[in-house]
Enzyme design. Sequence first.
Site, PDB file in Angstrom:
ATOM      1  CE  LYS A 235     -14.986  14.388  -2.461  1.00 51.81           C
ATOM      2  NZ  LYS A 235     -15.265  15.398  -1.409  1.00 51.81           N
TER       3      LYS A 235
ATOM      4  CG  ASP B 280     -17.073  17.285  -3.931  1.00 50.29           C
ATOM      5  OD1 ASP B 280     -16.678  17.681  -2.816  1.00 50.29           O
ATOM      6  OD2 ASP B 280     -16.467  17.592  -4.994  1.00 50.29           O
TER       7      ASP B 280
HETATM    8  P1  NDP Z   1     -21.327  22.641  -6.810  1.00 46.90           P
HETATM    9  O1  NDP Z   1     -21.340  21.683  -7.940  1.00 46.90           O
HETATM   10  O2  NDP Z   1     -22.582  22.926  -6.076  1.00 46.90           O
HETATM   11  O3  NDP Z   1     -20.728  24.040  -7.303  1.00 46.90           O
HETATM   12  C1  NDP Z   1     -19.468  24.120  -7.855  1.00 46.90           C
HETATM   13  C2  NDP Z   1     -19.207  25.560  -8.282  1.00 46.90           C
HETATM   14  O4  NDP Z   1     -17.834  25.700  -8.618  1.00 46.90           O
HETATM   15  C3  NDP Z   1     -19.997  25.954  -9.516  1.00 46.90           C
HETATM   16  O5  NDP Z   1     -20.256  27.318  -9.483  1.00 46.90           O
HETATM   17  C4  NDP Z   1     -19.043  25.579 -10.631  1.00 46.90           C
HETATM   18  O6  NDP Z   1     -19.264  26.282 -11.852  1.00 46.90           O
HETATM   19  C5  NDP Z   1     -17.708  25.958 -10.024  1.00 46.90           C
HETATM   20  N1  NDP Z   1     -16.646  25.121 -10.588  1.00 46.90           N
HETATM   21  C6  NDP Z   1     -16.581  23.773 -10.566  1.00 46.90           C
HETATM   22  N2  NDP Z   1     -15.511  23.327 -11.209  1.00 46.90           N
HETATM   23  C7  NDP Z   1     -14.888  24.418 -11.669  1.00 46.90           C
HETATM   24  C8  NDP Z   1     -13.711  24.619 -12.415  1.00 46.90           C
HETATM   25  N3  NDP Z   1     -12.957  23.591 -12.827  1.00 46.90           N
HETATM   26  N4  NDP Z   1     -13.343  25.897 -12.683  1.00 46.90           N
HETATM   27  C9  NDP Z   1     -14.106  26.953 -12.271  1.00 46.90           C
HETATM   28  N5  NDP Z   1     -15.231  26.812 -11.569  1.00 46.90           N
HETATM   29  C10 NDP Z   1     -15.617  25.573 -11.260  1.00 46.90           C
HETATM   30  O7  NDP Z   1     -20.198  22.103  -5.816  1.00 46.90           O
HETATM   31  P2  NDP Z   1     -19.975  22.448  -4.265  1.00 46.90           P
HETATM   32  O8  NDP Z   1     -20.370  23.831  -3.983  1.00 46.90           O
HETATM   33  O9  NDP Z   1     -20.565  21.336  -3.500  1.00 46.90           O
HETATM   34  O10 NDP Z   1     -18.391  22.286  -4.158  1.00 46.90           O
HETATM   35  C11 NDP Z   1     -17.490  23.396  -4.329  1.00 46.90           C
HETATM   36  C12 NDP Z   1     -16.175  23.066  -3.654  1.00 46.90           C
HETATM   37  O11 NDP Z   1     -16.396  22.831  -2.255  1.00 46.90           O
HETATM   38  C13 NDP Z   1     -15.460  21.801  -4.156  1.00 46.90           C
HETATM   39  O12 NDP Z   1     -14.071  21.992  -4.050  1.00 46.90           O
HETATM   40  C14 NDP Z   1     -15.898  20.738  -3.152  1.00 46.90           C
HETATM   41  O13 NDP Z   1     -14.970  19.674  -3.091  1.00 46.90           O
HETATM   42  C15 NDP Z   1     -15.876  21.555  -1.866  1.00 46.90           C
HETATM   43  N6  NDP Z   1     -16.661  21.050  -0.757  1.00 46.90           N
HETATM   44  C16 NDP Z   1     -17.994  20.758  -0.878  1.00 46.90           C
HETATM   45  C17 NDP Z   1     -18.710  20.336   0.216  1.00 46.90           C
HETATM   46  C18 NDP Z   1     -20.172  20.115   0.155  1.00 46.90           C
HETATM   47  O14 NDP Z   1     -20.762  19.848   1.227  1.00 46.90           O
HETATM   48  N7  NDP Z   1     -20.829  20.215  -0.981  1.00 46.90           N
HETATM   49  C19 NDP Z   1     -18.055  20.110   1.520  1.00 46.90           C
HETATM   50  C20 NDP Z   1     -16.670  20.507   1.559  1.00 46.90           C
HETATM   51  C21 NDP Z   1     -16.018  20.938   0.451  1.00 46.90           C
HETATM   52  P3  NDP Z   1     -19.868  25.506 -13.128  1.00 46.90           P
HETATM   53  O15 NDP Z   1     -21.315  25.276 -12.804  1.00 46.90           O
HETATM   54  O16 NDP Z   1     -19.645  26.434 -14.257  1.00 46.90           O
HETATM   55  O17 NDP Z   1     -19.117  24.218 -13.272  1.00 46.90           O
HETATM   56  O1  2IT Z   2     -15.420  17.561   0.674  1.00 45.81           O
HETATM   57  C1  2IT Z   2     -16.310  17.283   1.505  1.00 45.81           C
HETATM   58  O2  2IT Z   2     -16.090  17.303   2.720  1.00 45.81           O
HETATM   59  C2  2IT Z   2     -17.644  16.961   1.000  1.00 45.81           C
HETATM   60  N1  2IT Z   2     -17.854  17.006  -0.217  1.00 45.81           N
HETATM   61  C3  2IT Z   2     -18.723  16.541   1.955  1.00 45.81           C
HETATM   62  C4  2IT Z   2     -18.599  15.091   2.291  1.00 45.81           C
HETATM   63  C5  2IT Z   2     -19.731  14.514   3.103  1.00 45.81           C
HETATM   64  O3  2IT Z   2     -19.654  13.292   3.334  1.00 45.81           O
HETATM   65  O4  2IT Z   2     -20.645  15.216   3.513  1.00 45.81           O
END
Ligand code: NDP
Ligand code: 2IT
Length: 444
Positions: free
Chosen positions: A126, A166
């Site tokens: 990461k 992420d």
């Molecule tokens: P994005 O940046 O696309 O979206 C994040 C969302 O969560 C936004 O709506 C953001 O709001 C909100 N958010 C972020 N930080 C905070 C906080 N501290 N408190 C409240 N709301 C918050 O990220 P992703 O959708 O990619 O990721 C979301 C989660 O999913 C994370 O935990 C990530 O690690 C996990 N994840 C992502 C994957 C991926 O493929 N993208 C895969 C597996 C897991 P704001 O815009 O106001 O900050």
């Molecule tokens: O938390 C996760 O699994 C991710 N943000 C996706 C990682 C990836 O390599 O696609």
Amino acid sequence: MSYVKEVYDKLAVKYANEKEFLQAAREVLESIKPAVEANEEAYRRSGVLERLVEPDRIISFRVPWIDDQGKVRVNTGWRVQFNDAIGPYKGGLRFHPSVNQSILKFLGFEQIFKNSLTGLPIGGGKGGSDFDPHGKSDREVMAFCQSFMTELFKYVGADEDVPAGDIGVGAREVGYLYGQYKRITGLYEGVLTGKGLSYGGSLARTQATGYGLVYITDEMLKQAGKSLAGKTVLVSGSGNVATYACEKAQQLGARVVTMSDSSGYIYDPNGIDLDVVKQIKQVRRGRISEYADQVAGSVYHAGERPWGEKCDIALPCATQNEVNGADAEKLVAGGCWCVAEGANMPSTPEAIETYQKNGFLFMPAKAANAGGVAVSALEMSQNSLRLSWTFEEVDARLKDIMKNIYRKTSEAARKYGHEGDFVVGSNIAGFEKVAEAMLAQGNV
Ligand code: NDP
Ligand code: 2IT
């Protein structure tokens, strides 16, 4: 003293200031105890656990970039290369002001077991930065990404370490990072996933985490004789994971009534109009509060999280520790009986205890959100083959992978006497493959 406890106690002293990392390590170590005890002598002699909890390396570096006023700004960049026993390091990059070494170690550690569960050959890593893309111009984001990659390129590669998105890192950032990698190295290779479709990205990667979350939730419900159709669902977040979790849940007949961002949440009793959310978030990069101005009958709750609303199912898809013990009690009071985690470690240990005490169906993050990294691994395969598969083909593979994760997770839980406990099941199933590879490869 048990081997697991011995290793955790030392870790807790050595990294006392890394609370998120210790939270993740504690859950994994406690969960895998039955599997470790079944093979304790071999694991102990070869130091499997001591090696597992210490990253292979952490790279940290200065990221200087110039803002639109012509001023130099400096952020910190990191890459945590945690474990490459079963494949090259693989895991996203997070750009958020809260990012620090503890958060990236927790995410990298979780990634080891998640990636193992996918059944694909990817190790755990990461990275990211305390840079905040909110409110920055495209030019500033490009300048930052180019500077970040100017250091990171030394440590990554298609067969070495393959970052992705992420929080705060989506298609735009991956594009700028990829362009700079190619410019410096001259290599057109699959060094990043989540790439645009015109330059080596995979169809269905954008949707994969959210869709995968709903596929495994659907499978868990089916096995319990239930279904998503007609159920009321709370989603938190409004980014990549939340958006496509909402989309697939709606396709399967659920009514999603909330979404959120870090400023508050919207409640729409008629079911979220996802086109409006996409327009606000993906096109205008705006705030979720704007939804209530546009959709009659919806309400915006500033500064709150959605967990007090009535529901059957909750899908936390924003960030770590966004559901605490008190929030979990609110879920119980609102009739919730199922939680599946789209975000990484969104539930505190107290919240998980509450789910378990109340007999929830609970699918933890490393199983539930593994669809994203799984399709990233399929993107790597397509890049190596120099081919692109259709959306239907990738989506079918994703469904299959999520079903397999459900099966492995529930079988491991049953095998060690914890039937229905998918926390124990996912940690053990993820751990066993990595431990076997570590033992086979000797003391490295
Ligand atoms: P994005 O940046 O696309 O979206 C994040 C969302 O969560 C936004 O709506 C953001 O709001 C909100 N958010 C972020 N930080 C905070 C906080 N501290 N408190 C409240 N709301 C918050 O990220 P992703 O959708 O990619 O990721 C979301 C989660 O999913 C994370 O935990 C990530 O690690 C996990 N994840 C992502 C994957 C991926 O493929 N993208 C895969 C597996 C897991 P704001 O815009 O106001 O900050
Ligand atoms: O938390 C996760 O699994 C991710 N943000 C996706 C990682 C990836 O390599 O696609």
